[in-house]
Design an enzyme around this catalytic site. Structure first.
Site, PDB file in Angstrom:
ATOM      1  N   GLU B  80      18.157   0.782   5.520  1.00 56.74           N
ATOM      2  CA  GLU B  80      16.902   0.312   6.115  1.00 56.74           C
ATOM      3  C   GLU B  80      17.007   0.352   7.633  1.00 56.74           C
ATOM      4  OE1 GLU B  80      16.939  -3.830   4.284  1.00 56.74           O
ATOM      5  OE2 GLU B  80      16.254  -4.201   6.311  1.00 56.74           O
ATOM      6  N   CYS B 112      17.851  -3.780   0.610  1.00 55.37           N
ATOM      7  CA  CYS B 112      19.307  -3.720   0.462  1.00 55.37           C
ATOM      8  C   CYS B 112      19.783  -2.874  -0.713  1.00 55.37           C
ATOM      9  CB  CYS B 112      19.875  -5.128   0.338  1.00 55.37           C
ATOM     10  SG  CYS B 112      19.569  -6.131   1.781  1.00 55.37           S
ATOM     11  N   HIS B 234      25.138  -7.804  -5.304  1.00 56.32           N
ATOM     12  CA  HIS B 234      24.720  -7.733  -3.904  1.00 56.32           C
ATOM     13  C   HIS B 234      25.038  -9.050  -3.198  1.00 56.32           C
ATOM     14  CE1 HIS B 234      22.627  -7.091  -0.257  1.00 56.32           C
ATOM     15  NE2 HIS B 234      21.699  -7.998  -0.510  1.00 56.32           N
TER      16      HIS B 234
END
Lengths: 129, 348
Positions: B80, B112, B234
């Site tokens: 990103e 993400c 994550h």
């Protein structure tokens, strides 16, 4: 660095591409069209080793505008394992960390920006190992 | 057998400690460290961005894959923080790695989880026999607004994975994706920093999707948490992945090798891929690894990998994540950090 020149130099700046004289074996970086040793005009394309050592260096304290936020920084002559010498910035270090003979590795970094809206110019820099 | 044939990571040398940021904003450093389980985070050098990180991670993946880069048919980069709004990062990366010109290139963006998107598409392309090898990279130089909770975590780094059918290091056993429209974190066109909806980023966003994807892939494969040697979730902070793992039935020991967030921070698209890379650094033949990413907006990609005997041949051919995180660190004060991250307005 004007965009067309930057684009022309991509093979050597991105991939350390050099040429080796097929007649006498001398390596040229950046590549040349005629061998200055034997006048040979046939070359083999090779990629230089990314490992090398510092031959000599200087500390830049008053820099051109696009490097002004990086001072003080080191610019060195590095000899790669192929015994080819090139001039490069030494990144991620303080000037006092750099010594003649220290081993370095050539890494891919952003060299400069053509202003806030222009292209980004990438190439090699050395880091101490 | 389709899977990863080479993997590699890269992390910048610069760091800032959580207490250095806390001190700046008058916050209690111990409360921040305890609450987020973060000690420090990586910071990109002034000359580093998603492209340079991707190139260095890609070089490490090529060292392990031991293939001719010219045989790679696709380069997909998830981030990103692509340096250009218009011009793919992949063009520069493929040129630097000697992959051009016969190659399909695309940049991915899904907060993400853009890195695992790139992995998913590379895997699919290889499985469909459209390409022989594919290079997928998740990398970021994450942004967090000054004074925001994100400033303690938003970090830099990335990992690269080469997919193929021969010389596989980790076979893909199954994949599963879980996605909904959830506005938990976003950045509008032209905005410099992302925004988020505070606590809303937890239950309805991170946990719903990570647990949804985790449960989904366990059901699809018929596997149980104790069938796995390791799991990677994550890592937006230290706590979330531990909680998600616990809710799904995984132990802290299973998460430990890939739980790199206390020293690395949240590397957005590079977060779970780098946790997975750190797990491959210690995995053994026959072990199963679960990887679940999360991207705000929101969605999760889940993968089940089975490690092959080739892992022992390739492991030491490139630098390991632990070495990248623990060696040669250069600590910055907040002023240097603000300069490095271009948070100071300068004259042209």
């Amino acid at each position: 660095m004007p965009s067309p020149r930057y684009w022309r130099e991509i093979p050597q700046r991105y991939r350390l591409e050099a040429n080796k004289c097929k007649k006498c074996g001398k390596i040229f970086f950046p590549p040349r069209l005629i061998c200055c040793e034997c006048r040979g005009q046939a070359f083999e394309k090779i990629r230089l080793s990314d490992e090398g050592k510092i031959i000599t260096f200087t500390v830049i304290r008053v820099a051109p505008q696009q490097f002004a936020t990086q001072t003080p920084y080191v610019v060195a002559i590095v000899e790669t394992k192929d015994e080819v010498r090139l001039t490069t910035q030494v990144a991620d270090c303080k000037p006092e960390d750099v010594e003649i003979g220290k081993k370095v590795r050539l890494v891919f970094r952003k060299i400069q920006e053509e202003g806030k809206t222009g292209i980004l110019c990438y190439g090699y820099k050395a880091v101490l190992v | 057998m389709v899977g990863i044939i080479g993997y590699g990571s890269y992390v910048p040398r610069y760091r800032i400690k959580a207490e250095e940021i806390a001190k700046q904003w008058g916050m209690d450093p111990d409360a921040i460290k305890r609450g987020l389980l973060l000690k420090e985070k990586t910071v990109p050098g002034i000359d580093e961005d998603t492209i340079t990180i991707s190139v260095e991670a890609g070089k490490n993946a090529l060292k392990r894959a031991e293939i001719d880069p010219q045989e790679i048919g696709a380069v997909y980069i998830g981030s990103e923080s692509h340096p250009y709004a218009v011009k793919p990062s992949g063009t520069v990366v493929a040129e630097a790695l000697g992959i051009v010109p016969e190659v399909h290139i695309a940049d991915y963006e899904f907060a993400c989880k853009a890195g695992t998107e790139a992995m998913f598409v590379c895997y699919s392309q290889v499985k469909a026999e459209v390409i022989k090898y594919g290079l997928a990279i998740g990398a970021d130089t994450s942004q967090g607004a000054p004074g925001d909770a994100l400033e303690y975590s938003a970090s830099a780094g990335g990992s690269a994975f080469i997919f193929g059918k021969e010389k596989v290091v980790a076979e893909i056993v199954e994949t599963y994706s879980y996605t909904t429209d959830t506005p938990d974190f976003w950045r509008r066109e032209g905005a410099f920093y992302p925004r988020h909806s505070g606590r809303f980023t937890g239950e309805p966003a991170y946990f719903k999707h990570v647990i949804g994807a985790g449960k989904g892939i366990l059901e699809k494969t018929g596997l149980k948490p104790d069938d796995f040697a390791y799991a990677v979730f994550h890592m937006p902070n230290g706590k979330f992945p531990l909680t998600a793992g616990k809710k799904l039935g995984f132990t802290k020991e299973q998460l430990e090798p890939g739980w790199i967030v206390p020293l690395m921070g949240n590397t957005y698209s590079g977060s779970s891929p780098t946790g997975f890379s750190a797990t491959l650094d210690v995995a053994k033949q026959g072990e199963l690894i679960l990887l679940v990413s999360f991207g705000s907006g929101a969605g999760s990609d889940a993968f089940v990998f089975k490690v092959t005997d080739r892992i022992d041949e390739v492991r030491d051919k490139a630098i390991k994540v632990k070495e990248l995180l623990e060696n040669d660190r250069i600590y910055l004060n907040y002023g240097q950090y603000a300069k490095f991250r271009e948070k100071i307005i300068m004259n042209e």
